[in-house]
Structures are given as structure tokens and as C-alpha cells.
Design a protein around this motif. Structure first.
Motif, PDB file in Angstrom:
ATOM      1  N   ARG A 159      15.693  71.633 -48.218  1.00  0.00           N
ATOM      2  CA  ARG A 159      16.357  71.908 -46.940  1.00  0.00           C
ATOM      3  C   ARG A 159      17.018  70.651 -46.395  1.00  0.00           C
ATOM      4  N   GLY A 160      16.342  69.516 -46.526  1.00  0.00           N
ATOM      5  CA  GLY A 160      16.947  68.267 -46.081  1.00  0.00           C
ATOM      6  C   GLY A 160      18.193  67.927 -46.865  1.00  0.00           C
ATOM      7  N   GLU A 161      18.140  68.155 -48.191  1.00  0.00           N
ATOM      8  CA  GLU A 161      19.296  67.866 -49.024  1.00  0.00           C
ATOM      9  C   GLU A 161      20.460  68.807 -48.709  1.00  0.00           C
ATOM     10  N   ALA A 163      21.009  70.181 -45.819  1.00  0.00           N
ATOM     11  CA  ALA A 163      21.561  69.742 -44.536  1.00  0.00           C
ATOM     12  C   ALA A 163      22.488  68.539 -44.726  1.00  0.00           C
ATOM     13  N   ARG A 164      22.066  67.597 -45.584  1.00  0.00           N
ATOM     14  CA  ARG A 164      22.918  66.435 -45.840  1.00  0.00           C
ATOM     15  C   ARG A 164      24.226  66.845 -46.531  1.00  0.00           C
ATOM     16  N   GLN A 165      24.139  67.805 -47.457  1.00  0.00           N
ATOM     17  CA  GLN A 165      25.349  68.268 -48.125  1.00  0.00           C
ATOM     18  C   GLN A 165      26.273  68.993 -47.157  1.00  0.00           C
ATOM     19  N   VAL A 167      26.526  68.390 -43.959  1.00  0.00           N
ATOM     20  CA  VAL A 167      27.173  67.350 -43.156  1.00  0.00           C
ATOM     21  C   VAL A 167      28.307  66.694 -43.943  1.00  0.00           C
ATOM     22  N   ALA A 168      28.047  66.408 -45.234  1.00  0.00           N
ATOM     23  CA  ALA A 168      29.082  65.786 -46.063  1.00  0.00           C
ATOM     24  C   ALA A 168      30.284  66.704 -46.227  1.00  0.00           C
ATOM     25  N   ARG A 169      30.032  68.016 -46.424  1.00  0.00           N
ATOM     26  CA  ARG A 169      31.146  68.961 -46.550  1.00  0.00           C
ATOM     27  C   ARG A 169      31.943  69.050 -45.258  1.00  0.00           C
ATOM     28  N   ARG A 171      32.225  66.702 -42.982  1.00  0.00           N
ATOM     29  CA  ARG A 171      33.014  65.470 -42.858  1.00  0.00           C
ATOM     30  C   ARG A 171      34.245  65.524 -43.748  1.00  0.00           C
TER      31      ARG A 171
END
Length: 381
Positions: A159-161, A163-165, A167-169, A171
């Protein structure tokens, strides 16, 4: 929480074993031996139930399992059936650390071995069956709780990964849209401003008209940036063709545009409109074209956009360290809608960009196809 439940279950089994040993009718020495060995067995089980224990080297697994097996079976000689519940730890550890083809038979052997303490005590066979059942069930509980804890740990990490992906998408989306929007708008404002500067002395009325267009472009740019920030932005290919024609006319470029489009979905419309905007921006910034052709046609379930110009400069290189992401953005957009993008120099020296996207007509609806032919520097017909 899952880890806490696992530790609580292991401590509960240890406490149950402790009370059984202390209430057993054995010597004080045997009881003291059981009390001293039990914490060691518990620590070994906590190590075997720790996250990532299954990935430890095989020699370490065999070492710790061997020690746990010795501490499980040797005290049976003194404590007999009162120590039998500890075998559940060993059964669970075997399932956790060894490959399934080896683990499950050994798991069954541990359970069956618990028939021996009842025989040594001279107790009925049914008591031995009860001890074997307890060992097997305890092993399953230990194995299940440990695997559940690992699964929950992996789930939280995933889930953390994700969420980070995300955010990256987001951006990347924001950067791509901002590049496409501001590159076009700023180029348009620069071009119009240069035209205004030339028109003011001799044609003030037309200069004022161009000023109004600049204000309109600036206002639209601000609205587009706000839409990008909120994540919603739909564009119209036909509107972008009209805007591109106005800009190219202002730059003194002879334009021929042909549009034959039916009803297309908003995401396809936006992708093609963005492609045209980037193509015109690159034409104004990186070429010295005198003619430009724009063709948007819907045919055979496909929408094709072709932009050609005669000002291609093969020696041009963008000196900006942050330049050159426009075509990469367009490739990503076309791929996202199932289309393709091609660009390059033709045999006649022109630069040609082709975007092709599949489109499906709405069910039970016949698209009204409109044909608009823009003659060079003329009105629509």
C-alpha cells in the motif's frame, strides 16, 4: 496488531506449558529443568516466527531447528506428557522454515511422536491421541498466525508503494500537462507580442485586436493551469485547429487544414488536441517553415492527425537542459489511449508527425460527419 496477536498466542502456549509442568507429579529437579528450558524454546520460536525467517540460510535453519528439536524431546524423558505441548512450537517451526514437500511429512511425524509420552506414563492411548492432536493444532496456529503477520506486513508495504507510485504518476501528469499547456501558450504570447510590436506604428487598430487575443490566450492559460492542478482538463481538437491556424497565420505561415471528424470520446479528443498543440509549438520554436498542413480524419474506426511543415532543420539541437520532453510526452499520451505516434523527415524534406488513435462510435448512434476545408488563408468552407 497482527504481530502483537502472534506474540500473545506464543506467550499463552508457553504459560499453559509452564502451569502444566508445575502441576505435574514429577521431581523438583525436573520441574526446574522445564522452567529453565521453556524460555529458550520460546525465544527460538520468536526467532522462527520473525519476519523474513524463511529467507535465512539453510544451515542456520537446520541449526536452530535442531536445537529446538533437542529442547523439545530431551525434557520428555523427565517431564513426560506435561512437556508434550511444547512440540506444537516445533511443528509450527518446521512448517515455517522448511520446503513444503519436506515440512508437511515432518510435521505429521512430530504429531505422531506425541503418542510416546502417554505410553511412557502408562496412560490410555486416547490421551496420546489428544496430545498428538494438540501438537498438530498448535503447529497450525503458530504457522497460520506467522504467515498472516507476514502477509499483513507485505500488504502495508505494498500500500505504501502504491501510494508512492500514485504520487509519482500525479507529478508526471502535472509536469506533462504543464509542459504542453505553457509551452504552447507562452509561444503564442511571444509570437503575438512580436506581431503587436511591428503593427503598432502602422496598424494600431489591428495591433489592438492582437492585444485582445493575447489577453484571451493568457486568460485561457490561467484557466487551463487551474484545471491541470485539479486533475480535470478536456480539450477539443477542432478548437485547437482553429487556434493553431490563428497562430500560424500571425507568424506568416501558409496554412491548409482539413477536418473530417465525427463524435469522438473526450479522452481521445484531448490526446489529439494536445498532440496538435505540441506540434505547433515545436514548429514555431524549432523551424523556419513557410507552409504547414493539418489533417484530422476519422475513418475505419481510427482518428488520424497529420501535421506537416517544410521548415525542418536537421541540425537543430535544443540547448536547454530541460528541453526535448514534448515528443516523449506525446508518445506517453498516445500509448495511454491505445494509439501510436510517428514523426520524422519525409523524402521531400518536410517534417511529418502522425498520430493515430482507435475510436469506437457510441452504440446505436450514427455519427454526424462534418467536413471543413480551410483553403490557404481563406475562410472555412
Amino acid at each position: 496488531m497482527a504481530r502483537t496477536i502472534l506474540v500473545a498466542a506464543l506467550l499463552g502456549y508457553a504459560l499453559f506449558t509452564l502451569t502444566t509442568v508445575l502441576s505435574a507429579g514429577v521431581s523438583a529437579t525436573a520441574k526446574a529443568t522445564g522452567v529453565l528450558i521453556l524460555p529458550v524454546v520460546l525465544v527460538l520460536q520468536l526467532v522462527h516466527s520473525a519476519p523474513g525467517s524463511s529467507r535465512t540460510p539453510l544451515h542456520r535453519k537446520c541449526l536452530t531447528l535442531g536445537i529446538q528439536a533437542l529442547l523439545t524431546y530431551l525434557p520428555l524423558l523427565m517431564l513426560h506428557s506435561s512437556w508434550a505441548t511444547v512440540s506444537g512450537y516445533l511443528a509450527g517451526s518446521i512448517l515455517l522454515l522448511l520446503p513444503p514437500p519436506v515440512a508437511w511429512p515432518l510435521y505429521g511425524v512430530v504429531g505422531l511422536s506425541m503418542l510416546a509420552p502417554s505410553v511412557l506414563d502408562g496412560r490410555p492411548l486416547v490421551d496420546g491421541i489428544r496430545l498428538a492432536q494438540t501438537a498438530l493444532l498448535t503447529g497450525l496456529v503458530v504457522y497460520g498466525l506467522t504467515r498472516l503477520t507476514e502477509l499483513i506486513t507485505h500488504l502495508h508495504a505494498a500500500r505504501g508503494e502504491l501510494a508512492r507510485q500514485a504520487v509519482a504518476r500525479e507529478r508526471l501528469r502535472f509536469a506533462r500537462d504543464l509542459h504542453d499547456l505553457l509551452g504552447f501558450s507562452l509561444s503564442a504570447i511571444t509570437l503575438k507580442s512580436e506581431l503587436i510590436h511591428r503593427l503598432i506604428p502602422a496598424h494600431p487598430a489591428r495591433a489592438m485586436k492582437e492585444v485582445n487575443e493575447v489577453l484571451g490566450i493568457a486568460g485561457q492559460s490561467l484557466a487551463d493551469v487551474r484545471k491541470v492542478a485539479s486533475g480535470f482538463r478536456d480539450m477539443s481538437l477542432q478548437q485547437e485547429i482553429k487556434t493553431a491556424r490563428s497562430m500560424l497565420d500571425a507568424a506568416g505561415i501558409d496554412v491548409r487544414a482539413e477536418v473530417r471528424l465525427g463524435v469522438i470520446s473526450p479522452h481521445v479528443d484531448t490526446a489529439l488536441a494536445t498532440t496538435l498543440r505540441e506540434a505547433v509549438t515545436n514548429l514555431l520554436r524549432h523551424s523556419n517553415a513557410s507552409r504547414c498542413g493539418i489533417r484530422a480524419v476519422q475513418q475505419d474506426g481510427l482518428v488520424r492527425l497529420v501535421v506537416e511543415n517544410d521548415g525542418f532543420d536537421p541540425a537543430y539541437r535544443d540547448p536547454s537542459p530541460h528541453g526535448g520532453s514534448g515528443l516523449g510526452n506525446l508518445h506517453a499520451r498516445m500509448t495511454a489511449v491505445g494509439g501510436r505516434l510517428e514523426s520524422g523527415q519525409g523524402q521531400d524534406g518536410t517534417f511529418r508527425l502522425l498520430a493515430e488513435v482507435p475510436v469506437k462510435k457510441p452504440p446505436e448512434t450514427t455519427a454526424e460527419v462534418r467536413q471543413i476545408i480551410f483553403p490557404p488563408n481563406g475562410s472555412a468552407a
